[in-house]
Design a protein around this motif. Structure first.
Motif, PDB file in Angstrom:
ATOM      1  N   THR A 291       5.194  96.876  11.787  1.00  0.00           N
ATOM      2  CA  THR A 291       4.549  97.764  12.741  1.00  0.00           C
ATOM      3  C   THR A 291       3.070  97.423  12.836  1.00  0.00           C
ATOM      4  OG1 THR A 291       4.000  99.443  11.087  1.00  0.00           O
ATOM      5  CG2 THR A 291       6.182  99.598  12.132  1.00  0.00           C
ATOM      6  N   GLU A 385      -4.789  89.815  21.169  1.00  0.00           N
ATOM      7  CA  GLU A 385      -4.093  89.467  22.411  1.00  0.00           C
ATOM      8  C   GLU A 385      -2.604  89.182  22.212  1.00  0.00           C
ATOM      9  OE1 GLU A 385      -4.747  86.500  26.260  1.00  0.00           O
ATOM     10  OE2 GLU A 385      -6.089  86.429  24.536  1.00  0.00           O
ATOM     11  N   PRO A 386      -2.182  88.404  21.198  1.00  0.00           N
ATOM     12  CA  PRO A 386      -0.736  88.188  21.024  1.00  0.00           C
ATOM     13  C   PRO A 386       0.036  89.475  20.738  1.00  0.00           C
ATOM     14  CG  PRO A 386      -1.994  86.554  19.806  1.00  0.00           C
ATOM     15  CD  PRO A 386      -2.971  87.583  20.271  1.00  0.00           C
ATOM     16  N   LEU A 387      -0.593  90.391  20.006  1.00  0.00           N
ATOM     17  CA  LEU A 387       0.075  91.661  19.729  1.00  0.00           C
ATOM     18  C   LEU A 387       0.267  92.479  21.007  1.00  0.00           C
ATOM     19  CD1 LEU A 387      -1.709  92.827  16.458  1.00  0.00           C
ATOM     20  CD2 LEU A 387       0.631  92.012  16.670  1.00  0.00           C
ATOM     21  N   ALA A 389       0.362  91.479  23.955  1.00  0.00           N
ATOM     22  CA  ALA A 389       1.222  90.825  24.944  1.00  0.00           C
ATOM     23  C   ALA A 389       2.691  91.179  24.736  1.00  0.00           C
ATOM     24  CB  ALA A 389       1.046  89.310  24.880  1.00  0.00           C
ATOM     25  N   ASN A 390       3.007  91.806  23.598  1.00  0.00           N
ATOM     26  CA  ASN A 390       4.386  92.204  23.304  1.00  0.00           C
ATOM     27  C   ASN A 390       4.550  93.701  23.564  1.00  0.00           C
ATOM     28  OD1 ASN A 390       5.759  89.709  22.094  1.00  0.00           O
ATOM     29  ND2 ASN A 390       3.796  89.761  21.009  1.00  0.00           N
ATOM     30  N   ALA A 391       5.404  94.330  22.799  1.00  0.00           N
ATOM     31  CA  ALA A 391       5.737  95.734  23.057  1.00  0.00           C
ATOM     32  C   ALA A 391       4.751  96.708  22.425  1.00  0.00           C
ATOM     33  CB  ALA A 391       7.142  96.028  22.548  1.00  0.00           C
ATOM     34  N   VAL A 392       3.688  96.192  21.841  1.00  0.00           N
ATOM     35  CA  VAL A 392       2.693  97.053  21.203  1.00  0.00           C
ATOM     36  C   VAL A 392       1.638  97.451  22.227  1.00  0.00           C
ATOM     37  CG1 VAL A 392       0.969  97.222  19.375  1.00  0.00           C
ATOM     38  CG2 VAL A 392       3.070  95.931  18.991  1.00  0.00           C
ATOM     39  N   TRP A 397      -1.777 100.123  18.869  1.00  0.00           N
ATOM     40  CA  TRP A 397      -2.511  99.123  18.082  1.00  0.00           C
ATOM     41  C   TRP A 397      -3.770  99.729  17.489  1.00  0.00           C
ATOM     42  CZ3 TRP A 397      -7.271  96.918  20.081  1.00  0.00           C
ATOM     43  CH2 TRP A 397      -7.821  95.938  19.248  1.00  0.00           C
TER      44      TRP A 397
END
Length: 533
Positions: A291, A385-387, A389-392, A397
């Motif tokens: 998470t 940014e990578p986080l 870009a997903n469902a987060v 965050w």
């Protein structure tokens, strides 16, 4: 002749672009360096007038020195006294703390312009141009040198009326400590792949230096302990500014700075950009990091641990000083008045406890700002940014980091209260309550940091200025007899002075509501604005 002719150009190539990088670094630090330096200078320069009001006669100052010589606890906290003059008492009262603050400023500056730049990827872009291999490191160290030079100049000028030689010795000593830890941070930046770890390692060395000095000062009353000489903070004491100065001690600062700087340059020439000598241990990709909140905890747990240990130890130290401090100021009306302004009009022991708890609350505000601004570091480095870009989502965050920041402040204040209970051994419940009542004011400062990050991300570092101003008001304001309306600018000025005073729920509830509103406004701004890199 040929070797000499080629050596100079080769060395100059390694430093190409240093001037441009230095100007850029100073521009980036145009807020941080002035704020931290101003806090340090004002803390030092406010002390002579305070000491004159507390100990106006030579007999009072001589009595203070006699009491300090027999009080090992106070020697451990502040250091030994070498003379009864106002200048010598000033160097005694604030020397260790001013030197530690100079060290913190220096390590932050150096790591910011070395490992932070590599971690974010900006250094690789800079290195692709006409920039020497060691230009960035040189610019970082020169930035720290500028900050320490300004500190030394202002302290020397401000204390010159107490004695020009002593003022110069004291100013150079503070700058010397700053440069020792600047070069130490430069070494840590070469060894580690994380700016956070580089700062943590250097701060750990600073903590060890404080412990060594404290152990040495408390062990002997003749100021001759070897432990004191093993600490750069002890070197400042043993310069004996305003008391038959030992100018040769400055050579220790110069030698340590040169040796550590040389090692940092040697290490910088033996690694690639972005790499480090200490390998980074890979973390798990699942389980505990499943998470966003778990990731936030993984990133910040080291900082929480360090602050926790520091606050628990500080609580033990301050708790152990309580009875001795009350006896020390009992017969001094001015000193007693200052403690009562800081800690309330209750009994002297309760006033001292309340003032010390309030000081730890002010320092805890620095923790919450640092923890909140970890969001800014994650965003500017591109790791967020990578986080996202997903469902987060952004709020999810941010919530993980804010939970660590605001929950961590409760935890470290609770540990401070437990430390007081261990050191003092009395009033366990009231002291814990006094520590926890600081939380709403700490949260207000954290809320301001969230608001600045969410609405003005490029100005988020201004939160350090807010925390520094509040710290200065709480630390120096009562001693300078600053009017109460000015002290009330700080959220800490509205808290009940526990233990001793009655509990006032109104200000606590109001400050909590303000903190909630600030956080909500900051998160609303974060949700609407573009993410920057």
């Amino acid at each position: 002749m040929t070797a000499l002719a080629t050596a100079a150009p080769r060395g100059s190539r390694h430093l190409a672009g240093t001037g441009t990088l230095l100007r850029f670094a100073l521009r980036r630090d145009r807020v941080m360096i002035p704020v931290w330096t101003a806090v340090n200078v004002l803390m030092v320069l406010s002390m002579p007038s305070t000491l004159k009001s507390l100990y106006g006669t030579a007999a009072e100052r001589a009595d203070l020195v006699r009491q300090m010589e027999t009080n090992a606890s106070f020697r451990a906290l502040i250091g030994p006294v070498f003379d009864t003059s106002i200048g010598a008492l000033t160097a005694w009262r604030v020397g260790v703390f001013a030197a530690a603050l100079a060290a913190v400023t220096s390590l932050l500056v150096v790591v910011r312009h070395t490992r932070d730049e590599e971690e974010s990827g900006r250094q690789e872009l800079v290195a692709s141009g006409m920039v020497g291999r060691r230009a960035s490191l040189t610019a970082a160290l020169l930035s720290a040198a500028v900050a320490n030079a300004v500190l030394a100049l202002l302290v020397t000028a401000g204390l010159a009326v107490q004695g020009a030689a002593g003022a110069l010795s004291f100013g150079l000593g503070l700058a010397g400590v700053g440069m020792v830890f600047a070069t130490m941070a430069a070494i840590a930046a070469q060894l580690t792949e994380s700016a956070r770890l580089a700062r943590g390692l250097t701060a750990a060395v600073l903590g060890a230096a404080f412990v060594l000095r404290a152990a040495g000062d408390s062990a002997t009353d003749d100021r001759s302990s070897v432990l004191t000489w093993l600490s750069p903070l002890g070197w400042v004491e043993n310069q004996r500014s305003f008391a038959d100065e030992r100018w040769w001690v400055l050579l220790l600062f110069a030698a340590a700075t040169a040796a550590q700087g040389g090692l940092a340059y040697a290490l910088a020439g033996r690694r690639d950009v972005g790499m480090s000598f200490l390998p980074t241990r890979p973390g798990p990709a699942a389980g505990r990091l499943g998470t966003a909140a778990a990731l936030a905890w993984r990133l910040q747990r080291g900082g929480v641990l360090g602050w926790s240990i520091g606050f628990f130890v500080a609580g033990i130290v301050y708790g152990g000083l309580t009875d001795g401090a009350a006896d020390l100021v009992r017969d001094n009306d001015s000193a007693r008045e200052i403690f009562q302004r800081m800690g309330g009009q209750s009994g002297l022991t309760d006033a001292f406890l309340a003032s010390m708890v309030g000081m730890l609350g002010l320092i805890a505000a620095l923790y919450v700002v640092a923890s909140v601004l970890r969001l800014s570091g994650e965003e500017s480095s591109g790791r967020a940014e990578p986080l996202l870009a997903n469902a987060v989502g952004r709020l999810r965050w941010a919530a993980g980091h804010l939970a660590v920041a605001f929950g961590g402040s409760v935890w470290i204040m609770l540990l401070a209260g437990l430390g007081f209970a261990v050191g003092y051994g009395k009033q366990i419940g009231p002291i814990l309550g006094a520590c926890l009542v600081q939380i709403p004011a700490i949260w207000v400062i954290g809320g301001i940091a969230v608001l600045l990050y969410g609405v003005l991300p490029r100005g988020a570092t201004a939160a350090w200025g807010v925390a520094g101003a509040v710290l200065l008001l709480g630390w120096v304001g009562p001693a300078l007899n600053v009017p109460q309306p000015v002290l009330d600018i700080s959220p800490f000025g509205h808290l009940p002075k526990l233990p001793g005073a009655g509990m006032a729920w109104g200000p606590v509830a109001a400050l909590t509501g303000i903190a909630v509103a600030l956080v909500a406004a900051g998160l609303a701004g974060l949700r609407r604005r573009d993410m920057t890199t």
